[in-house]
Enzyme design. Structure first.
Site: not given
Ligand SMILES: *[C@@H]1O[C@H](CO)[C@@H](O)[C@H](O)[C@H]1NC(C)=O
Ligand SMILES: *[C@@H]1O[C@H](CO)[C@@H](O)[C@H](O)[C@H]1NC(C)=O
Ligand SMILES: *[C@@H]1O[C@H](CO)[C@@H](O)[C@H](O)[C@H]1NC(C)=O
Length: 694
Positions: A272-274
């Site tokens: 999961v990336s911001p």
């Protein structure tokens, strides 16, 4: 204990216990590591060396006691945790509180910020990117974590806990969607998104006056808004959200102060990336290859950005989204009260030798076993949040002497190891070498804390979205089917206790992207954990004890390092430490940035835990009142060695004058330490002329 006797009495009448309040303690302490010269842990980028500080690192501790059992959850602004840090924290606590806190009831969970100094993980493979073990990083973490638990312990009050959750969109994306698509169609069909969008919050309220004293928020997102070009220590998006939540609930108190403690803790953020605009080829502006995240075959140029125009803005935007959602949950009118006993269970597991029998979708039973740790080729490629610099496949020379040693070491995997990890092509056979000591952990911790109906599943690494969902569901089902709370809420607490890289699903593993390539115990790693955590959950609910498992080896006396102690400092002729070399403009206004410079020392000599390198002071009556420290978002402390012969350093302090800054007379103070030729470490301070904010 009186409360114990009362609770025992209450327990006799079935349901009375449900309404009893808990004893709750919350505590926070500074655990900032060396802000200069030490490589940051996370991106494994040799050139990402500390050059100062933007946000301080904090440890936030939450103790819950039901009169019979006590458990502690600690969230730390750090990449992750390890056996060595936890062992030393427990030793420190044992000296104060005997056996109140043990490895069984204490969970240490890193927030996973990639902008904090590394070198404290001890397993050689993990410290290599930081050129070996760094005592200063280790000591700051141990001191800060210990102090946060002491602060929580000393502040125990009667209180209630409330559970809420809600959906937060637009704050995270999947950075390996191609791997996610390998999960079965019918499983993916159960979910609206390829990452978790739920924020879960525990809110702690003091009974005597109904005042909130703390909150923990879990949301799955990598704290990689600050990218691998950042050299200022930072707690990143989640850390900034914490500071703002605390300021909001502590009437604007300075960061690190005030009674209310608010954490944003890590969860199943593996894939999961911001960076919500997603990856793009920075040279051509075209889309990266979907499966390999490369541009014309190169990983280096495929980078994810957003939501802001630069990393600082992106950090602030993501932090703002986390903050707003947390406030909304906090103010929810009818939150679910957490009720029921506190329980916990813990077991060490030797992953390479761990076995289980699993049932496949078609009903066939299969024997599975872990593999000795090994990293796949895709690990060297990095991710779209920070592409890898090294192309091992083509054998390019790196400028990291440790990496070169890794490559030159010959410890080829056996046929058996190759088969065990298949289809992963093994790049570094970390399980095949113990010289000079362990390269990657073989023994992990598995642990669950139960606060009433809330089950905190403490996992030793980065679970991907789907891995986390499967584990949560398995633990929830097991707790309920063994007579635990019907409304059990499972929460996955990531980066707990020890770091073992990634845990992808066996299906995701087949594609061997970064997360699969970094799933170190082989394709069945997740299934082994699910099996183990089911055993833990069942035993915990039924009150059974498990054998403690094998104790991880303590190799703290064998650690090696290429990181030299900080050198002595000096000043230019005629100057003293603390002399202001660049004064502020006489008058500034909101929107301006004040920039001042001092002759200073190396911050490595003293991290000033609980204090600050900077104070922005406002004249108020006869006094100067501190309005910002180095832990404020609006300030930056930058350090540079300007002459390595004389040891001269230049300290630059920047202060963004925000909209809310009151007009008046201000000055900026700088504190630090310098080291003499003889090795003595002395404090110094300096202050600018005063200036006007108009
Ligand atoms: C510490 O705990 C142990 C085991 O519970 C107990 O035997 C011992 O008396 C305690 N020591 C002190 C100083 O309280
Ligand atoms: C990091 O962010 C800056 C903008 O803040 C950008 O210029 C740079 O290209 C980014 N680098 C990487 C490797 O993400
Ligand atoms: C069940 O599935 C596994 C894995 O796909 C396969 O190896 C096995 O032959 C199947 N068994 C039956 C009875 O179909």
């Amino acid at each position: 204990m009186k409360s114990k006797a009362i609770l025992a009495l209450l327990a006799l009448s079935c349901c009375a216990l449900v309404d009893a309040d808990y004893q709750i303690g919350v505590g926070r302490a500074d655990c900032t590591g060396p802000a200069a010269e030490i490589i940051f842990m996370g991106y494994a980028k040799l050139s990402q060396v500390g050059c100062g500080l933007h946000l301080r690192q904090f440890s936030r501790a939450f103790i819950v006691d039901d009169g019979e059992n006590r458990a502690v959850f600690v969230s730390i602004d750090s990449l992750t945790m390890n056996h060595g840090v936890r062992r030393q924290v427990l030793k420190n606590l044992a000296a104060l509180y005997n056996d109140t806190y043990t490895e069984k009831n204490l969970v240490l969970s890193g927030t996973h910020s990639h902008s904090t100094p590394g070198g404290f993980l001890m397993d050689l493979m993990l410290d290599i990117p930081c050129l070996g073990f760094v005592q200063e990083s280790f000591d700051s973490l141990v001191d800060g974590i210990t102090q946060s638990i002491i602060n929580a312990h000393e502040s125990m009050v009667e209180g209630k806990i409330f559970l809420t959750s809600g959906t937060l969109l637009d704050a995270n994306i999947n950075r390996s969607p191609a791997s996610y698509l390998y999960n079965p169609d019918e499983e993916r069909a159960k979910y609206d998104y390829d990452v978790d969008k739920e924020m879960v919050q525990l809110k702690f309220v003091r009974s005597s006056d109904n005042q909130p004293i703390g909150a923990i928020n879990w949301f799955a997102v990598h704290p990689t808004s600050m990218n691998n070009t950042n050299c200022l220590v930072s707690s990143d998006n989640v850390g900034y959200a914490s500071i703002q939540l605390e300021a909001y609930l502590n009437n604007g108190a300075l960061p690190g102060t005030g009674e209310f403690v608010g954490a944003f803790a890590s969860s199943n953020l593996g894939d999961v990336s911001p960076n919500t605009k997603g990856p793009i080829c920075i040279d051509t502006g075209e889309e990266c290859d979907f499966v390999t995240s490369t541009c014309n075959g190169e990983a280096k140029t495929c980078i994810a950005f957003g939501p802001g125009d630069n990393m600082v803005e992106s950090t602030s935007i993501i932090a703002g989204k986390l903050l707003d959602k947390a406030k909304e949950l906090f103010d929810q009118a009818e939150p679910e009260e957490v009720t029921g006993p506190v329980k916990y269970i813990h077991q060490y597991v030797d992953m390479p030798n761990e076995k289980a029998t699993i049932t496949l979708a078609n009903g066939t039973e299969q024997e599975i076993q872990g593999c000795p740790p090994a990293m796949g080729y895709s690990f060297a490629g990095g991710t779209t949040d920070g592409p890898g610099e090294f192309d091992f496949a083509q054998g390019t020379i790196t400028d990291n002497p440790f990496w070169d040693a890794v490559r030159n070491f010959v410890f080829p995997p056996t046929e058996e190891e190759i088969a065990c990890h298949a289809p992963k092509p093994i790049l570094v056979n970390t399980g095949g070498v113990d010289f000079p000591y362990s390269w990657q952990a073989r023994i992990v911790t598995t642990q669950i804390l139960l606060f009433g109906q809330v089950a905190l599943i403490a996992v030793p690494g980065e679970f991907t979205t789907m891995s986390g969902r499967r584990l949560r569901e398995a633990v929830q089902d097991t707790i309920i089917s063994n007579g635990g709370p019907e409304n059990t809420k499972p929460v996955l607490t990531g980066h707990s206790n020890v770091y073992t890289n990634y845990i992808a699903t066996p299906e995701e593993y087949q594609l061997q992207r970064y997360e699969g390539g970094s799933t170190i115990y082989g394709p069945q790693t997740l299934n082994l954990y699910i099996n183990k955590f089911k055993q833990l959950a069942a035993a915990m609910v039924k009150g059974e004890t498990l054998d403690p498992g094998p104790t991880p080896h303590d190799f703290s006396s064998q650690l090696i390092t290429l990181v030299f102690p900080a050198a002595a400092d000096g000043t230019a002729l005629g100057q003293n430490f603390g002399d202001c070399l660049q004064q502020p403009a006489e008058s500034v206004s909101s929107g301006d940035t004040v920039v001042v410079k001092f002759a200073g020392g190396n911050p490595r000599h003293n991290s000033l835990l609980g204090s600050s390198y900077i104070s922005v002071e406002k004249a108020t009556g006869d006094d100067w009142v501190v309005v910002a420290t180095d832990a404020n978002w609006e300030t930056r402390y930058l350090w540079k060695r300007t002459n390595s012969d004389t040891g001269e350093n230049e300290v630059t302090i920047e202060w963004d004058v925000g909209e809310t800054v009151e007009p008046g007379e201000y000055r900026i103070r700088h504190n630090g330490h310098y080291k003499t030729e003889s090795g003595a470490i002395n404090p110094y301070e300096g202050v600018t002329q005063s200036f006007t904010v108009a």
